[in-house]
Enzyme design. Structure first.
Site, mmCIF file in Angstrom:
data_model
loop_
_atom_site.group_PDB
_atom_site.id
_atom_site.type_symbol
_atom_site.label_atom_id
_atom_site.label_comp_id
_atom_site.label_asym_id
_atom_site.label_seq_id
_atom_site.Cartn_x
_atom_site.Cartn_y
_atom_site.Cartn_z
ATOM 1 N N GLY A 14 89.205 47.349 57.076
ATOM 2 C CA GLY A 14 87.860 47.011 57.541
ATOM 3 C C GLY A 14 87.830 45.841 58.516
ATOM 4 O O GLY A 14 87.077 45.850 59.495
ATOM 5 N N ASN A 15 88.676 44.823 58.273
ATOM 6 C CA ASN A 15 88.641 43.623 59.113
ATOM 7 C C ASN A 15 89.095 43.883 60.555
ATOM 8 O O ASN A 15 88.879 43.074 61.439
ATOM 9 C CB ASN A 15 89.476 42.497 58.490
ATOM 10 C CG ASN A 15 90.959 42.821 58.470
ATOM 11 O OD1 ASN A 15 91.359 43.961 58.217
ATOM 12 N ND2 ASN A 15 91.776 41.839 58.752
ATOM 13 N N LYS A 137 82.826 55.499 43.919
ATOM 14 C CA LYS A 137 82.799 54.709 45.160
ATOM 15 C C LYS A 137 81.371 54.261 45.509
ATOM 16 O O LYS A 137 80.527 55.069 45.889
ATOM 17 C CB LYS A 137 83.366 55.579 46.300
ATOM 18 C CG LYS A 137 83.270 54.969 47.667
ATOM 19 C CD LYS A 137 84.282 53.868 47.879
ATOM 20 C CE LYS A 137 84.106 53.228 49.251
ATOM 21 N NZ LYS A 137 84.885 52.000 49.373
ATOM 22 N N LYS A 224 90.651 55.713 52.541
ATOM 23 C CA LYS A 224 91.332 55.847 53.837
ATOM 24 C C LYS A 224 92.859 55.691 53.753
ATOM 25 O O LYS A 224 93.579 56.277 54.562
ATOM 26 C CB LYS A 224 90.732 54.893 54.879
ATOM 27 C CG LYS A 224 91.092 53.434 54.700
ATOM 28 C CD LYS A 224 91.871 52.872 55.854
ATOM 29 C CE LYS A 224 92.553 51.580 55.577
ATOM 30 N NZ LYS A 224 92.194 50.676 54.528
ATOM 31 N N LYS A 286 96.227 51.402 48.108
ATOM 32 C CA LYS A 286 97.266 51.158 49.132
ATOM 33 C C LYS A 286 98.648 51.380 48.529
ATOM 34 O O LYS A 286 99.498 52.059 49.112
ATOM 35 C CB LYS A 286 97.159 49.732 49.687
ATOM 36 C CG LYS A 286 95.885 49.478 50.484
ATOM 37 C CD LYS A 286 95.875 48.065 51.073
ATOM 38 C CE LYS A 286 94.463 47.634 51.431
ATOM 39 N NZ LYS A 286 93.724 48.554 52.275
HETATM 40 P P1 ADP Z 1 90.999 47.085 53.681
HETATM 41 O O1 ADP Z 1 89.686 47.034 54.361
HETATM 42 O O2 ADP Z 1 92.113 46.607 54.544
HETATM 43 O O3 ADP Z 1 91.285 48.395 53.001
HETATM 44 P P2 ADP Z 1 90.620 45.949 51.024
HETATM 45 O O4 ADP Z 1 89.620 44.880 50.793
HETATM 46 O O5 ADP Z 1 90.282 47.321 50.538
HETATM 47 O O6 ADP Z 1 90.921 45.934 52.566
HETATM 48 O O7 ADP Z 1 92.042 45.550 50.400
HETATM 49 C C1 ADP Z 1 92.610 44.258 50.644
HETATM 50 C C2 ADP Z 1 92.238 43.303 49.530
HETATM 51 O O8 ADP Z 1 92.866 43.703 48.311
HETATM 52 C C3 ADP Z 1 92.676 41.891 49.670
HETATM 53 O O9 ADP Z 1 91.835 41.146 50.524
HETATM 54 C C4 ADP Z 1 92.598 41.376 48.226
HETATM 55 O O10 ADP Z 1 91.338 40.792 47.997
HETATM 56 C C5 ADP Z 1 92.659 42.645 47.380
HETATM 57 N N1 ADP Z 1 93.735 42.702 46.385
HETATM 58 C C6 ADP Z 1 93.617 43.311 45.185
HETATM 59 N N2 ADP Z 1 94.735 43.223 44.484
HETATM 60 C C7 ADP Z 1 95.634 42.547 45.255
HETATM 61 C C8 ADP Z 1 96.996 42.155 45.062
HETATM 62 N N3 ADP Z 1 97.660 42.438 43.938
HETATM 63 N N4 ADP Z 1 97.601 41.496 46.066
HETATM 64 C C9 ADP Z 1 96.950 41.194 47.211
HETATM 65 N N5 ADP Z 1 95.660 41.536 47.440
HETATM 66 C C10 ADP Z 1 95.000 42.217 46.484
HETATM 67 MG MG MG Z 2 90.080 49.276 51.391
#
Ligand code: ADP
Ligand code: MG
Length: 324
Positions: A14-15, A137, A224, A286
């Protein structure tokens, strides 16, 4: 499939398009996209002639804004269902990346065709996420109890209390089914083989299911990263690179003994996932997507931040998931 060089699939978070504190003006989004595109161009210029880059991206903030906009104008113009909203945002974000990447590549005299694809992803109508109130979701804006109950009664929405003590604690939740296959796989392969930088499966792809041989769009949102992994299979990617807002995945995330992970095998990743180190809806999918990619036969999956993309590919940072 004729495959000579190395293939890298990047999944943008998203960022890469909108920062959390921004409203989402076109100017803001183009500015973020151009920062992202600079990193992508850095990558492209390091690639060999036979190497290929494939890009996927999220659409959470964009589809949320579009849904809200439609809701505010619903007395004049009928809101479109989520599958159509997905297609609209694929076009929007695809355009922003095409425009920006083309301009940047032109400026350095690097000729590569760039194309984004409106892309459907097949899901199973019997996926557990479609059953009862399993949907997980949250989408769209926060609702008061009264608003939530009204939408539930009028539109049959599934609504859940997602922020218990907030003034508006409710949100619509939609199914997040597991992606099975990329519908436009053959067309995407042709484009990639021909040398294009292909942007596909945006927002996890437009969810469709098959009934009596026909594809039918469905109100759901596919993760995604999991959809990106299916795309990686389609294009026979060597590397699956997930670019988010953290440099490394961590063990004991958010706790005093939090530890960044440099490298983990699929077996370790599964163990950590089961132990709850990676939160559902963010890092969880992820890591799951990376496990799937390696189990499918991919060489390496990497999770890192956007600005560390090149360094992570060189093995200098990021969390690397490998077979053993
Ligand atoms: P994106 O938009 O890139 O999919 P997300 O917010 O869905 O981003 O996923 C990234 C986020 O996952 C990080 O900013 C963090 O807050 C969160 N997160 C959850 N568990 C973990 C972990 N074990 N290690 C690092 N980040 C984590
Ligand atoms: Mg995400």
């Amino acid at each position: 499939m004729a495959k000579n060089g190395k293939r890298i699939l990047i999944a943008l978070g998203g960022n890469a398009i909108k920062q959390a504190n921004e409203k989402g003006t076109a100017e803001e989004q183009f500015k973020n996209v151009s920062i992202t595109a600079e990193h992508i161009v850095r990558l492209i210029t390091k690639m060999g002639k036979e190497d290929r880059l494939i890009i996927t991206h999220g659409n959470g903030p964009q589809s949320g804004n579009l849904a809200l906009q439609q809701d505010l104008a619903k007395d004049q113009i009928p809101p479109q269902p989520l599958d159509v909203v997905g297609a609209m945002t694929q076009g929007q974000i695809g355009y922003m990346f095409q425009n920006t990447l083309e301009n940047m590549l032109e400026a350095i005299g690097h000729k590569v065709p760039v194309i984004s694809v409106v892309n459907q992803v097949l899901v199973d109508k019997n996926d557990p996420e479609f059953i009862g109130e399993n949907a997980s979701k949250p989408v769209g804006n926060f609702l008061s109890e009264e608003e939530a109950m009204k939408m539930k009664a009028e539109k049959g929405w599934i609504v859940k209390k997602v922020k218990p003590n907030a003034p508006k604690p409710w949100r619509r939740v939609v199914p997040s089914p597991d992606p099975i296959a990329n519908v436009e796989a053959d067309a995407i392969k042709i484009l990639v083989n021909a040398g294009a930088v292909v942007i596909a499966s945006g927002g996890g792809g437009i969810p469709v299911y098959k009934e009596n041989g026909k594809l039918i769009g469905v109100e759901a949102v596919i993760d995604k990263d999991l959809a990106g992994e299916r795309l990686a299979e389609v294009v026979e990617a060597d590397v699956f690179l997930i670019l988010t807002d953290v440099e490394k995945a961590k063990l004991n995330y958010g706790k005093p003994n939090e530890t960044p992970i440099d490298r983990m095998t699929v077996a370790e990743a599964k163990k950590y996932l089961n132990e709850g180190h990676f939160l559902a809806g963010s890092m969880g999918p992820k890591v799951k997507a990376c496990i799937r990619f390696i189990e499918w036969g991919g060489k390496e999956a990497v999770i890192t931040s956007l600005d560390k993309a090149v360094e992570a590919l060189e093995g200098k940072t990021g969390t690397h998931i490998v077979s053993a």
